[in-house]
Design a protein around this motif. Structure first.
Motif, PDB file in Angstrom:
ATOM      1  N   PHE A   1       0.676  -1.218  -0.081  1.00 37.02           N
ATOM      2  CA  PHE A   1       0.063   0.061   0.104  1.00 37.02           C
ATOM      3  C   PHE A   1       0.997   1.188  -0.008  1.00 37.02           C
ATOM      4  O   PHE A   1       0.462   2.193  -0.824  1.00 37.02           O
ATOM      5  CB  PHE A   1      -0.885  -0.040   0.993  1.00 37.02           C
ATOM      6  N   ASP A   2       1.913   1.298   0.981  1.00 37.01           N
ATOM      7  CA  ASP A   2       2.698   2.573   0.893  1.00 37.01           C
ATOM      8  C   ASP A   2       3.468   2.942  -0.480  1.00 37.01           C
ATOM      9  O   ASP A   2       3.420   4.081  -0.790  1.00 37.01           O
ATOM     10  CB  ASP A   2       3.697   2.327   2.045  1.00 37.01           C
ATOM     11  N   SER A   3       4.108   1.810  -0.956  1.00 38.59           N
ATOM     12  CA  SER A   3       4.763   1.985  -2.356  1.00 38.59           C
ATOM     13  C   SER A   3       3.765   2.332  -3.504  1.00 38.59           C
ATOM     14  O   SER A   3       4.144   3.320  -4.086  1.00 38.59           O
ATOM     15  CB  SER A   3       5.455   0.736  -2.549  1.00 38.59           C
ATOM     16  N   PHE A   4       2.601   2.021  -3.349  1.00 42.85           N
ATOM     17  CA  PHE A   4       1.718   2.171  -4.317  1.00 42.85           C
ATOM     18  C   PHE A   4       1.020   3.482  -4.197  1.00 42.85           C
ATOM     19  O   PHE A   4       1.148   4.269  -5.384  1.00 42.85           O
ATOM     20  CB  PHE A   4       0.379   0.931  -4.178  1.00 42.85           C
ATOM     21  N   ALA A   5       0.699   4.031  -2.811  1.00 45.45           N
ATOM     22  CA  ALA A   5       0.354   5.429  -2.813  1.00 45.45           C
ATOM     23  C   ALA A   5       1.503   6.103  -3.306  1.00 45.45           C
ATOM     24  O   ALA A   5       1.161   7.274  -3.809  1.00 45.45           O
ATOM     25  CB  ALA A   5      -0.035   5.612  -1.420  1.00 45.45           C
ATOM     26  N   ALA A   6       2.689   6.142  -2.906  1.00 44.51           N
ATOM     27  CA  ALA A   6       4.035   6.973  -3.489  1.00 44.51           C
ATOM     28  C   ALA A   6       3.945   6.757  -4.746  1.00 44.51           C
ATOM     29  O   ALA A   6       4.229   7.665  -5.308  1.00 44.51           O
ATOM     30  CB  ALA A   6       5.247   6.234  -2.804  1.00 44.51           C
ATOM     31  N   ARG A   7       3.652   5.483  -5.382  1.00 43.91           N
ATOM     32  CA  ARG A   7       3.887   5.558  -6.729  1.00 43.91           C
ATOM     33  C   ARG A   7       2.795   6.517  -7.599  1.00 43.91           C
ATOM     34  O   ARG A   7       3.003   7.051  -8.561  1.00 43.91           O
ATOM     35  CB  ARG A   7       3.959   4.074  -7.342  1.00 43.91           C
TER      36      ARG A   7
ATOM     37  N   SER B   1      -0.077  13.832   0.422  1.00 39.93           N
ATOM     38  CA  SER B   1      -0.754  13.350  -0.357  1.00 39.93           C
ATOM     39  C   SER B   1      -0.719  11.771  -0.605  1.00 39.93           C
ATOM     40  O   SER B   1      -1.621  11.044  -0.854  1.00 39.93           O
ATOM     41  CB  SER B   1      -0.341  14.093  -1.832  1.00 39.93           C
ATOM     42  N   ALA B   2       0.654  11.352  -0.485  1.00 43.94           N
ATOM     43  CA  ALA B   2       0.888   9.813  -0.443  1.00 43.94           C
ATOM     44  C   ALA B   2      -0.175   9.376   0.646  1.00 43.94           C
ATOM     45  O   ALA B   2      -0.406   8.209   0.526  1.00 43.94           O
ATOM     46  CB  ALA B   2       2.369   9.505  -0.114  1.00 43.94           C
ATOM     47  N   MET B   3      -0.038  10.025   1.876  1.00 42.05           N
ATOM     48  CA  MET B   3      -0.982   9.348   2.969  1.00 42.05           C
ATOM     49  C   MET B   3      -2.443   9.261   2.381  1.00 42.05           C
ATOM     50  O   MET B   3      -3.012   8.519   2.756  1.00 42.05           O
ATOM     51  CB  MET B   3      -0.662  10.084   4.239  1.00 42.05           C
ATOM     52  N   PHE B   4      -2.627  10.325   1.734  1.00 41.94           N
ATOM     53  CA  PHE B   4      -4.352  10.751   1.161  1.00 41.94           C
ATOM     54  C   PHE B   4      -4.560   9.573   0.374  1.00 41.94           C
ATOM     55  O   PHE B   4      -5.521   8.697   0.548  1.00 41.94           O
ATOM     56  CB  PHE B   4      -4.261  11.850   0.793  1.00 41.94           C
ATOM     57  N   PHE B   5      -3.546   9.142  -0.454  1.00 40.27           N
ATOM     58  CA  PHE B   5      -3.926   8.313  -1.563  1.00 40.27           C
ATOM     59  C   PHE B   5      -3.997   6.726  -0.791  1.00 40.27           C
ATOM     60  O   PHE B   5      -4.589   5.844  -1.159  1.00 40.27           O
ATOM     61  CB  PHE B   5      -2.759   8.090  -2.620  1.00 40.27           C
ATOM     62  N   LYS B   6      -3.099   6.750   0.125  1.00 38.92           N
ATOM     63  CA  LYS B   6      -3.017   5.342   0.852  1.00 38.92           C
ATOM     64  C   LYS B   6      -4.218   5.031   1.621  1.00 38.92           C
ATOM     65  O   LYS B   6      -4.812   4.083   1.719  1.00 38.92           O
ATOM     66  CB  LYS B   6      -1.993   5.397   1.957  1.00 38.92           C
ATOM     67  N   GLY B   7      -4.752   5.985   2.140  1.00 35.16           N
ATOM     68  CA  GLY B   7      -6.344   6.226   2.959  1.00 35.16           C
ATOM     69  C   GLY B   7      -7.167   5.710   2.011  1.00 35.16           C
ATOM     70  O   GLY B   7      -7.921   4.845   2.200  1.00 35.16           O
TER      71      GLY B   7
ATOM     72  N   ILE C   1      -6.775   3.981  -0.898  1.00 34.63           N
ATOM     73  CA  ILE C   1      -6.602   2.676  -1.199  1.00 34.63           C
ATOM     74  C   ILE C   1      -7.212   1.835  -0.125  1.00 34.63           C
ATOM     75  O   ILE C   1      -7.823   0.694  -0.425  1.00 34.63           O
ATOM     76  CB  ILE C   1      -5.298   2.405  -1.401  1.00 34.63           C
ATOM     77  N   ILE C   2      -6.950   1.942   1.068  1.00 31.07           N
ATOM     78  CA  ILE C   2      -7.349   1.177   2.335  1.00 31.07           C
ATOM     79  C   ILE C   2      -8.739   1.077   1.986  1.00 31.07           C
ATOM     80  O   ILE C   2      -9.424  -0.140   2.455  1.00 31.07           O
ATOM     81  CB  ILE C   2      -6.565   1.514   3.531  1.00 31.07           C
ATOM     82  N   LYS C   3      -9.547   2.092   2.016  1.00 29.55           N
ATOM     83  CA  LYS C   3     -10.996   2.115   2.254  1.00 29.55           C
ATOM     84  C   LYS C   3     -11.608   1.273   1.018  1.00 29.55           C
ATOM     85  O   LYS C   3     -12.565   0.455   1.209  1.00 29.55           O
ATOM     86  CB  LYS C   3     -11.471   3.606   1.945  1.00 29.55           C
ATOM     87  N   GLU C   4     -10.720   1.397  -0.161  1.00 29.00           N
ATOM     88  CA  GLU C   4     -11.317   0.569  -1.437  1.00 29.00           C
ATOM     89  C   GLU C   4     -11.084  -1.011  -1.103  1.00 29.00           C
ATOM     90  O   GLU C   4     -11.846  -1.925  -1.451  1.00 29.00           O
ATOM     91  CB  GLU C   4     -10.691   1.076  -2.748  1.00 29.00           C
ATOM     92  N   TRP C   5      -9.867  -1.140  -0.516  1.00 24.83           N
ATOM     93  CA  TRP C   5      -9.357  -2.553  -0.147  1.00 24.83           C
ATOM     94  C   TRP C   5     -10.538  -3.239   0.542  1.00 24.83           C
ATOM     95  O   TRP C   5     -10.837  -4.254   0.427  1.00 24.83           O
ATOM     96  CB  TRP C   5      -8.035  -2.378   0.306  1.00 24.83           C
TER      97      TRP C   5
END
Length: 379
Positions: free
Chosen positions: A163-169, A231-237, A239-243
């Motif tokens: 998740f972390d690397s995906f959000a950063a990507r 922003s990466a933390m926002f995207f991670k959040g 992704i987690i919700k969708e997961w």
């Protein structure tokens, strides 16, 4: 002198009669092959003993082979002998080695021995159909369960570790895109659509400052937004919700959105890309198989035999019952010509039959000598 001559003549006559009698008896085992008739009267002792009793002999031979020679127990003992197993493994290794150095392709062999044409196309179609059916069966049998229940814990842990690397990507990709000319063109298009129909105030600002100036201010801000660690933390959040939503879905719902045929098609392409299995169907076996030779010869074949041998040994009884060897042997022996049976028996016991003939002559000679002495003594 006359007495000695008489005894010699009696010995010779006895030997000739004894040898000829035994020789005739041996020949009468087989000959004549057919019954001899004089009008409606069958000549006695025709046909010979073996032609006359051929059916009985075939039945007895079949029963003897099955009951005493080729028995399931005997075959099981042979299968379990370490020496026999070693010989089988060596034969399999030798055959496998020969196949792996063949100049022919798997497609050629399938065409020759199985009549399969277009092996690549049929293998692709079969693989896609098999994966498609397995996916549909899996969805059907687990439709009431959630995806969370179906996924192994280690899979979920592995997915969450990305998740972390995906959000950063995602953030990096966004920043790179909006820094590019393509991103600026897309921003300009979005800005024009936004300003259209927004009223006189926005039209006034657009005409006063110009879209280029607005883009010059907007583009760096968007890039700064994507570069910001928050922003990466926002995207991670996100992704987690969708997961979590995905995990809560029942299998049937996810399956309804899944095109199993497309998944099967993609899976086969991915496997072939990674393993090049389908490509190798048309390549000479000698070009790719030798790289696996050491592993196949020294590991796979011995392990395969170790797995197959107990099953074969356990199934021998049922295999023997299925083959009905007694009937097979009886039918085969019953179809032999009498000449062939005679040749077989003589090939096995020819020397013994000759010895029986000589023994008859010897006994006849002794009897002739005894008769000669008896005649002289009482004359």
């Amino acid at each position: 002198m006359n007495a000695i001559l008489l005894i010699l003549i009696m010995i010779a006559m006895g030997a000739i009669i004894g040898g000829a009698t035994n020789s005739l008896a041996i020949k009468m085992l087989f000959r004549p092959y057919q019954a001899v008739y004089i009008k409606n009267w069958r000549v006695p002792f025709t046909p010979g003993l073996i032609p006359k009793r051929r059916k009985d002999m075939a039945e007895q031979m079949g029963r003897m082979v099955v009951d005493h020679l080729l028995t399931p127990e005997g075959m099981q003992e042979k299968f379990n002998e370490r020496g026999f197993q070693k010989q089988v493994i060596q034969i399999l290794q030798r055959e496998a080695k020969g196949w792996m150095h063949s100049k022919r392709s798997v497609a050629d062999l399938l065409k020759q021995y199985a009549g399969v044409t277009d092996a690549r196309g049929k293998m692709t179609a079969y693989s896609e159909e098999w994966i498609d059916k397995k996916l549909q069966m899996f969805i059907y049998h687990n439709q009431e369960k959630s995806i969370d229940e179906m996924l192994p814990p280690e899979w979920k842990i592995s997915a969450e570790s990305y998740f972390d690397s995906f959000a950063a990507r995602i953030a990096d990709k966004g920043a790179r895109y909006f820094e590019s000319d393509a991103g600026r063109v897309q921003l300009e298009t979005l800005l024009e659509k936004f300003l259209q129909g927004k009223g006189s105030v926005f039209n006034f600002l657009s005409s006063m400052f110009g879209n280029d100036k607005i883009l010059d201010k907007l583009q760096p801000e968007l890039v700064r937004f994507f570069r910001d660690p928050s922003s990466a933390m926002f995207f991670k959040g996100f992704i987690i919700k969708e997961w979590e939503k995905l995990l809560d879905q029942p299998v049937w719902k996810a399956g309804a959105q899944l095109n199993t045929k497309s998944v099967a098609r993609y899976s086969v392409k991915a496997l072939n890309r990674e393993l090049t299995v389908l490509d190798r169907l048309d390549m000479p076996i000698a070009e790719w198989a030798p790289s696996y030779e050491e592993h196949i010869i020294n590991k796979w074949i011995p392990e395969l035999w170790d797995q197959v041998q107990p099953a074969l040994s356990a199934k021998l009884l049922s295999v023997f019952d299925y083959l009905e060897l007694e009937d097979v042997i009886r039918e085969r022996v019953d179809t032999f010509s009498v000449g062939r049976l005679e040749a077989m028996v003589l090939a096995i016991s020819g020397k013994e039959f000759k010895m029986i003939t000589y023994l008859g002559a010897l006994l006849g000679g002794f009897i002739g000598a005894f008769q000669g002495l008896f005649a002289l003594f009482f004359s």
